[in-house]
Design an enzyme around this catalytic site. Sequence first.
Site, PDB file in Angstrom:
ATOM      1  N   HIS A  60       0.837  -1.201   0.000  1.00  0.00           N
ATOM      2  CA  HIS A  60       0.000   0.000   0.000  1.00  0.00           C
ATOM      3  C   HIS A  60       0.872   1.251   0.000  1.00  0.00           C
ATOM      4  O   HIS A  60       1.969   1.266   0.563  1.00  0.00           O
ATOM      5  CB  HIS A  60      -0.900   0.018   1.238  1.00  0.00           C
ATOM      6  CG  HIS A  60      -1.950  -1.052   1.228  1.00  0.00           C
ATOM      7  ND1 HIS A  60      -3.042  -1.020   0.402  1.00  0.00           N
ATOM      8  CD2 HIS A  60      -2.052  -2.198   1.941  1.00  0.00           C
ATOM      9  CE1 HIS A  60      -3.788  -2.093   0.611  1.00  0.00           C
ATOM     10  NE2 HIS A  60      -3.207  -2.834   1.543  1.00  0.00           N
ATOM     11  N   ARG A  91      17.854  -8.755   8.969  1.00  0.00           N
ATOM     12  CA  ARG A  91      19.266  -8.450   8.718  1.00  0.00           C
ATOM     13  C   ARG A  91      20.042  -9.763   8.728  1.00  0.00           C
ATOM     14  O   ARG A  91      19.608 -10.762   9.313  1.00  0.00           O
ATOM     15  CB  ARG A  91      19.825  -7.493   9.773  1.00  0.00           C
ATOM     16  CG  ARG A  91      19.799  -8.052  11.173  1.00  0.00           C
ATOM     17  CD  ARG A  91      20.288  -7.030  12.185  1.00  0.00           C
ATOM     18  NE  ARG A  91      20.324  -7.606  13.535  1.00  0.00           N
ATOM     19  CZ  ARG A  91      21.340  -8.279  14.032  1.00  0.00           C
ATOM     20  NH1 ARG A  91      22.427  -8.474  13.289  1.00  0.00           N
ATOM     21  NH2 ARG A  91      21.304  -8.760  15.253  1.00  0.00           N
TER      22      ARG A  91
END
Length: 262
Positions: A134, A201
């Site tokens: 979105h 990460r």
Amino acid sequence: MPKSKNTFSSWRGRLVQRAVHAGWAWVQRTGSVTAERPGRFRFGALGVHTRLAFPLGTVFGEPWIHVGSHCIVGEQVTLTAGLMPDLDLGPEPILRIGDGVVLGRGSHVIADTTVTIGGDCYFGPYVYVTSTNHSYDDPHEPIGKQWPRMEPVEIGPGCWIGTGAVILPGARIGRNVVVAAGAVVRGVVPDHAVVAGAPARVVRRWTAEDGWQPPLRTPAPVPIPEGATAEQLNALAGLDEETAAKLAELDEGAAGRLAGLD
């Protein structure tokens, strides 16, 4: 006095239960989708020995979905190509799934633009992969009414995607990558890496020069030897750690003596 057990009623209940289970197993077998029995679905490609388990999740845009051979698609898995059904998406496939891919129960793969999943990828349950997000640029317009952003997604071969992971638009995941459960991945992930967290990460990586860094904390699993019988495996399972360690030492000693004879 306690009432006597109604043996006939109990027997009838067990019979009904078995009949229900057998009936549901038949529905699952019959309702699954394969290349030989595609039902109402017309996939662009659906490889041999691939099965979409019943009950299916939402599936549309299947002419632009190509699924390889020997894939397992779990129950309630959503596979979509395009923003909505009945669109003409052009001549090229939008969603490509390689050979030997496993998609865990309840996972979603939403391909409004191209999504590619390499061969031999394994997904845990409830993984969410999307090429669309979105936008909220206009502060005065409801977010759901604003035109979304789309970026292609690519997941390299041999990856393991843990339970509940989210793969966002634009993600480029390399070969043999582990995505930890619950991780939220965007951007580029190198080959032979482990990623975790939100946003994800790299927490561990393998290179030819240094091996795994940080080093692995447990030894690699030992594959079951070819020809091992169930009785032998059960006997090994009953050994305590001390006895197993002694057997390992004997095995290493024998291997060393054989090496000295070469």
